[in-house]
Design a protein around this motif. Structure first.
Motif, PDB file in Angstrom:
ATOM      1  N   PHE A   1       0.861  -1.184   0.000  1.00  0.00           N
ATOM      2  CA  PHE A   1       0.000   0.000   0.000  1.00  0.00           C
ATOM      3  C   PHE A   1       0.899   1.236   0.000  1.00  0.00           C
ATOM      4  CE2 PHE A   1      -2.470   3.313   2.134  1.00  0.00           C
ATOM      5  CZ  PHE A   1      -3.671   3.260   1.429  1.00  0.00           C
ATOM      6  N   ILE A   2       0.784   2.061  -1.046  1.00  0.00           N
ATOM      7  CA  ILE A   2       1.656   3.231  -1.217  1.00  0.00           C
ATOM      8  C   ILE A   2       0.961   4.462  -0.659  1.00  0.00           C
ATOM      9  CG2 ILE A   2       2.958   4.606  -2.871  1.00  0.00           C
ATOM     10  CD1 ILE A   2       3.823   1.676  -2.687  1.00  0.00           C
ATOM     11  N   SER A   3       1.642   5.127   0.271  1.00  0.00           N
ATOM     12  CA  SER A   3       1.067   6.349   0.846  1.00  0.00           C
ATOM     13  C   SER A   3       1.597   7.612   0.142  1.00  0.00           C
ATOM     14  CB  SER A   3       1.381   6.431   2.347  1.00  0.00           C
ATOM     15  OG  SER A   3       2.787   6.424   2.561  1.00  0.00           O
ATOM     16  N   GLU A   4       2.811   7.552  -0.429  1.00  0.00           N
ATOM     17  CA  GLU A   4       3.390   8.715  -1.101  1.00  0.00           C
ATOM     18  C   GLU A   4       4.252   8.249  -2.276  1.00  0.00           C
ATOM     19  OE1 GLU A   4       5.647  11.059   1.614  1.00  0.00           O
ATOM     20  OE2 GLU A   4       3.928  11.590   2.868  1.00  0.00           O
ATOM     21  N   GLY A   5       4.341   9.107  -3.313  1.00  0.00           N
ATOM     22  CA  GLY A   5       5.275   8.877  -4.411  1.00  0.00           C
ATOM     23  C   GLY A   5       4.643   8.506  -5.733  1.00  0.00           C
ATOM     24  N   LEU A   6       3.395   8.040  -5.722  1.00  0.00           N
ATOM     25  CA  LEU A   6       2.740   7.639  -6.954  1.00  0.00           C
ATOM     26  C   LEU A   6       1.387   8.319  -7.100  1.00  0.00           C
ATOM     27  CD1 LEU A   6       3.384   3.768  -7.208  1.00  0.00           C
ATOM     28  CD2 LEU A   6       4.446   5.576  -8.565  1.00  0.00           C
ATOM     29  N   GLU A   7       0.946   8.372  -8.352  1.00  0.00           N
ATOM     30  CA  GLU A   7      -0.392   8.876  -8.661  1.00  0.00           C
ATOM     31  C   GLU A   7      -1.199   7.746  -9.299  1.00  0.00           C
ATOM     32  OE1 GLU A   7      -1.406  11.814  -7.783  1.00  0.00           O
ATOM     33  OE2 GLU A   7       0.547  12.587  -7.125  1.00  0.00           O
ATOM     34  N   ALA A   8      -2.512   7.878  -9.233  1.00  0.00           N
ATOM     35  CA  ALA A   8      -3.381   6.843  -9.795  1.00  0.00           C
ATOM     36  C   ALA A   8      -3.221   6.723 -11.310  1.00  0.00           C
ATOM     37  CB  ALA A   8      -4.840   7.125  -9.439  1.00  0.00           C
ATOM     38  N   THR A   9      -2.703   7.783 -11.945  1.00  0.00           N
ATOM     39  CA  THR A   9      -2.537   7.775 -13.410  1.00  0.00           C
ATOM     40  C   THR A   9      -1.193   7.211 -13.849  1.00  0.00           C
ATOM     41  OG1 THR A   9      -1.763  10.065 -13.261  1.00  0.00           O
ATOM     42  CG2 THR A   9      -4.111   9.714 -13.713  1.00  0.00           C
ATOM     43  N   ASP A  10      -0.305   6.871 -12.911  1.00  0.00           N
ATOM     44  CA  ASP A  10       1.023   6.372 -13.271  1.00  0.00           C
ATOM     45  C   ASP A  10       0.942   4.972 -13.874  1.00  0.00           C
ATOM     46  OD1 ASP A  10       2.457   8.597 -12.533  1.00  0.00           O
ATOM     47  OD2 ASP A  10       2.703   7.955 -10.453  1.00  0.00           O
ATOM     48  N   THR A  11       1.921   4.706 -14.746  1.00  0.00           N
ATOM     49  CA  THR A  11       2.048   3.383 -15.361  1.00  0.00           C
ATOM     50  C   THR A  11       3.392   2.796 -14.957  1.00  0.00           C
ATOM     51  OG1 THR A  11       0.694   4.046 -17.258  1.00  0.00           O
ATOM     52  CG2 THR A  11       2.069   2.088 -17.519  1.00  0.00           C
ATOM     53  N   LEU A  12       3.383   1.611 -14.375  1.00  0.00           N
ATOM     54  CA  LEU A  12       4.598   0.993 -13.855  1.00  0.00           C
ATOM     55  C   LEU A  12       5.287   0.136 -14.906  1.00  0.00           C
ATOM     56  CD1 LEU A  12       3.086  -0.264 -10.485  1.00  0.00           C
ATOM     57  CD2 LEU A  12       4.520   1.759 -10.766  1.00  0.00           C
ATOM     58  N   VAL A  13       6.618   0.074 -14.817  1.00  0.00           N
ATOM     59  CA  VAL A  13       7.366  -0.906 -15.600  1.00  0.00           C
ATOM     60  C   VAL A  13       7.250  -2.235 -14.874  1.00  0.00           C
ATOM     61  CG1 VAL A  13       9.613  -1.583 -16.504  1.00  0.00           C
ATOM     62  CG2 VAL A  13       8.975   0.841 -16.444  1.00  0.00           C
ATOM     63  N   ASP A  14       6.722  -3.238 -15.553  1.00  0.00           N
ATOM     64  CA  ASP A  14       6.495  -4.539 -14.917  1.00  0.00           C
ATOM     65  C   ASP A  14       7.653  -5.478 -15.268  1.00  0.00           C
ATOM     66  OD1 ASP A  14       5.429  -6.715 -13.661  1.00  0.00           O
ATOM     67  OD2 ASP A  14       3.796  -7.025 -15.075  1.00  0.00           O
ATOM     68  N   LYS A  15       7.494  -6.324 -16.255  1.00  0.00           N
ATOM     69  CA  LYS A  15       8.572  -7.213 -16.666  1.00  0.00           C
ATOM     70  C   LYS A  15       9.657  -6.407 -17.370  1.00  0.00           C
ATOM     71  CE  LYS A  15       5.582 -11.246 -17.178  1.00  0.00           C
ATOM     72  NZ  LYS A  15       5.031 -12.257 -18.106  1.00  0.00           N
ATOM     73  N   GLY A  16      10.874  -6.583 -16.891  1.00  0.00           N
ATOM     74  CA  GLY A  16      11.996  -5.808 -17.412  1.00  0.00           C
ATOM     75  C   GLY A  16      12.417  -4.690 -16.481  1.00  0.00           C
ATOM     76  N   ALA A  17      11.745  -4.555 -15.333  1.00  0.00           N
ATOM     77  CA  ALA A  17      12.067  -3.462 -14.413  1.00  0.00           C
ATOM     78  C   ALA A  17      13.462  -3.597 -13.823  1.00  0.00           C
ATOM     79  CB  ALA A  17      11.021  -3.412 -13.290  1.00  0.00           C
ATOM     80  N   ARG A  18      14.020  -4.803 -13.831  1.00  0.00           N
ATOM     81  CA  ARG A  18      15.341  -5.024 -13.232  1.00  0.00           C
ATOM     82  C   ARG A  18      16.491  -4.777 -14.222  1.00  0.00           C
ATOM     83  NH1 ARG A  18      14.679  -5.402  -7.658  1.00  0.00           N
ATOM     84  NH2 ARG A  18      12.606  -6.305  -7.313  1.00  0.00           N
ATOM     85  N   ILE A  19      16.172  -4.582 -15.498  1.00  0.00           N
ATOM     86  CA  ILE A  19      17.251  -4.416 -16.479  1.00  0.00           C
ATOM     87  C   ILE A  19      17.292  -3.005 -17.063  1.00  0.00           C
ATOM     88  CG2 ILE A  19      17.240  -6.858 -17.100  1.00  0.00           C
ATOM     89  CD1 ILE A  19      15.643  -6.128 -19.589  1.00  0.00           C
ATOM     90  N   VAL A  20      16.404  -2.137 -16.636  1.00  0.00           N
ATOM     91  CA  VAL A  20      16.406  -0.762 -17.145  1.00  0.00           C
ATOM     92  C   VAL A  20      16.878   0.176 -16.056  1.00  0.00           C
ATOM     93  CG1 VAL A  20      14.529  -1.245 -18.770  1.00  0.00           C
ATOM     94  CG2 VAL A  20      13.984  -0.388 -16.485  1.00  0.00           C
ATOM     95  N   LYS A  21      17.142   1.399 -16.472  1.00  0.00           N
ATOM     96  CA  LYS A  21      17.532   2.434 -15.518  1.00  0.00           C
ATOM     97  C   LYS A  21      16.840   3.735 -15.899  1.00  0.00           C
ATOM     98  CE  LYS A  21      21.837   3.610 -17.956  1.00  0.00           C
ATOM     99  NZ  LYS A  21      21.642   2.668 -19.070  1.00  0.00           N
ATOM    100  N   ALA A  22      16.874   4.679 -14.995  1.00  0.00           N
ATOM    101  CA  ALA A  22      16.199   5.946 -15.241  1.00  0.00           C
ATOM    102  C   ALA A  22      16.783   6.624 -16.485  1.00  0.00           C
ATOM    103  CB  ALA A  22      16.343   6.863 -14.031  1.00  0.00           C
ATOM    104  N   GLY A  23      15.917   7.112 -17.339  1.00  0.00           N
ATOM    105  CA  GLY A  23      16.322   7.795 -18.554  1.00  0.00           C
ATOM    106  C   GLY A  23      16.384   6.905 -19.776  1.00  0.00           C
ATOM    107  N   ASP A  24      16.297   5.600 -19.590  1.00  0.00           N
ATOM    108  CA  ASP A  24      16.324   4.689 -20.740  1.00  0.00           C
ATOM    109  C   ASP A  24      15.069   4.859 -21.585  1.00  0.00           C
ATOM    110  OD1 ASP A  24      18.710   3.670 -19.990  1.00  0.00           O
ATOM    111  OD2 ASP A  24      17.966   1.715 -19.342  1.00  0.00           O
TER     112      ASP A  24
END
Length: 376
Positions: free
Chosen positions: A347-370
């Motif tokens: 349960f997230i209390s801060e940092g995300l919005e309901a409109t955000d889209t998460l990186v699911d599969k592949g989240a461990r091989i990417v980095k910010a800005g890719d």
């Protein structure tokens, strides 16, 4: 000899020339080496610039392929996991009020019986004989009393004779009532409707008030009793939602806390919690183990899978989201605050919005800005 001399002279000249070439090549080669190294560095820089330009211009460049997952907004529940035991209020072993020999058993094990139905008959012949004898005496006492009463009403006879006849009649009536009560106690009767689970004695055996004769159960309504640690006193209340799972029979039931104990057991620092449940099919048996999930946190908010949460070097929790700009899907790193975690969800209390889209599969091989490609 002349030829030998010429050969020796030629060898000497060649050796001298080799020494000069060797001496002159060391400094020249070092200079040439440094020159080549500088050229390589310069070329590498130029190559890097060209490659970066190609990456921007090449539409066939290889991108990380990822899948996406929307942030869910729903009611998040966190549970306390404990274990309880099934019990039934109508689960008794019937014992006779008086001892006697079993003369008849009118029911079978597994039979459904009604309240007031006779289950077992004990030998009551002696009591019935006493009743017959006492009945004869009572009839005579009544006749005597009736005559004495008529005489007394006519002012004939003594008052003492009248009172003695009355006392004798009433004493016999009381004795007869007591014997009839004893006769009734020689019958073992069902106090409520239920199922005869077990019959202990056999015909001809002697029973006593200390020995059970019949186990009678009514499982239409049972309850779960569990020990809850005192730490949860502030959150476990009457009406708190629960999920009851019976792994032995593969059954799950939703219910609510019915009763909370007012006593803290000093041995294990816990209090009793009771959950009443309906059991019309009688599939839930007394002493069956139940796994309880009691809600201790319930709130609507943003919920994501716990597998997507990562930690950076500073210990901060973060997730990767997708930000689409100019037709490109760019990975964005967002720091989050986790309030509760249960059953592989957070349960997230801060940092995300309901409109955000998460990186699911592949989240461990990417980095910010890719820049990534999304696989639908």
């Amino acid at each position: 000899m002349k030829n030998i001399f010429l050969l020796f002279t030629a060898a000497t000249l060649l050796f001298s020339c080799g020494e000069e070439i060797k001496k002159s090549s060391i400094s020249d080669l070092n200079s040439e080496k440094n020159s080549i190294i500088n050229q390589i560095d310069s070329l590498n820089k130029q190559l890097k610039i060209v490659e970066n330009k190609l990456l921007k211009l090449d539409t066939t460049k290889k991108l990380h392929v990822v899948t996406i997952l929307p942030v869910k907004k729903e009611v998040f529940k966190h549970y306390i996991d404990i274990q309880g035991v099934v019990k039934a209020d109508k689960n008794i072993e019937i014992r006779p009020e008086m001892g006697g020999t079993v003369t008849a058993i009118y029911v079978k094990e597994g039979q459904q019986v009604a309240a007031g139905q006779t289950l077992i008959q004990l030998d009551d012949a002696a009591v019935k004989n006493s009743i017959a004898e006492l009945t004869t005496q009572l009839n005579l006492a009544k006749t005597t009393f009736d005559r004495q009463e008529r005489l007394w009403n006519q002012k004939i006879g003594s008052e003492m004779q009248y009172l003695q006849a009355k006392a004798q009649k009433e004493g016999l009536e009381n004795n007869l009532a007591s014997l009839k009560t004893q006769v009734r106690k020689m019958k073992i009767i069902a106090p409520f409707s239920g199922i005869v689970d077990e019959i202990f004695p056999k015909i001809g055996e002697l029973t006593s008030p200390t020995a059970a004769t019949v186990r009678l159960l009514n499982l239409n309504n049972v309850y779960i009793e569990a020990d809850v640690t005192e730490t949860y006193l502030p959150v476990v209340k009457i009406g708190t939602e629960t999920i009851l799972n019976f792994p032995s029979i593969g059954k799950e039931v939703e219910s609510k806390i019915t009763q909370i104990g007012n006593y803290i057991n000093p041995d294990n620092r816990s209090f009793k919690a009771r959950i009443n449940i309906s059991n019309k099919d009688n599939s839930i048996k007394p002493n069956l183990l139940a796994n309880l999930k009691i809600v201790d946190f319930k709130q609507e908010g943003l919920v994501i899978p716990s597998t997507l949460v990562q930690k950076d070097q500073k210990g901060n929790n973060y997730v990767f989201t997708i930000n689409t700009a100019n037709g490109e899907n760019i990975v964005d790193k967002k720091l989050i605050t986790i309030l509760k975690e249960y059953n592989n969800e957070v349960f997230i209390s801060e940092g995300l919005e309901a409109t955000d889209t998460l990186v699911d599969k592949g989240a461990r091989i990417v980095k910010a800005g890719d820049i990534v490609k999304i696989n639908n």
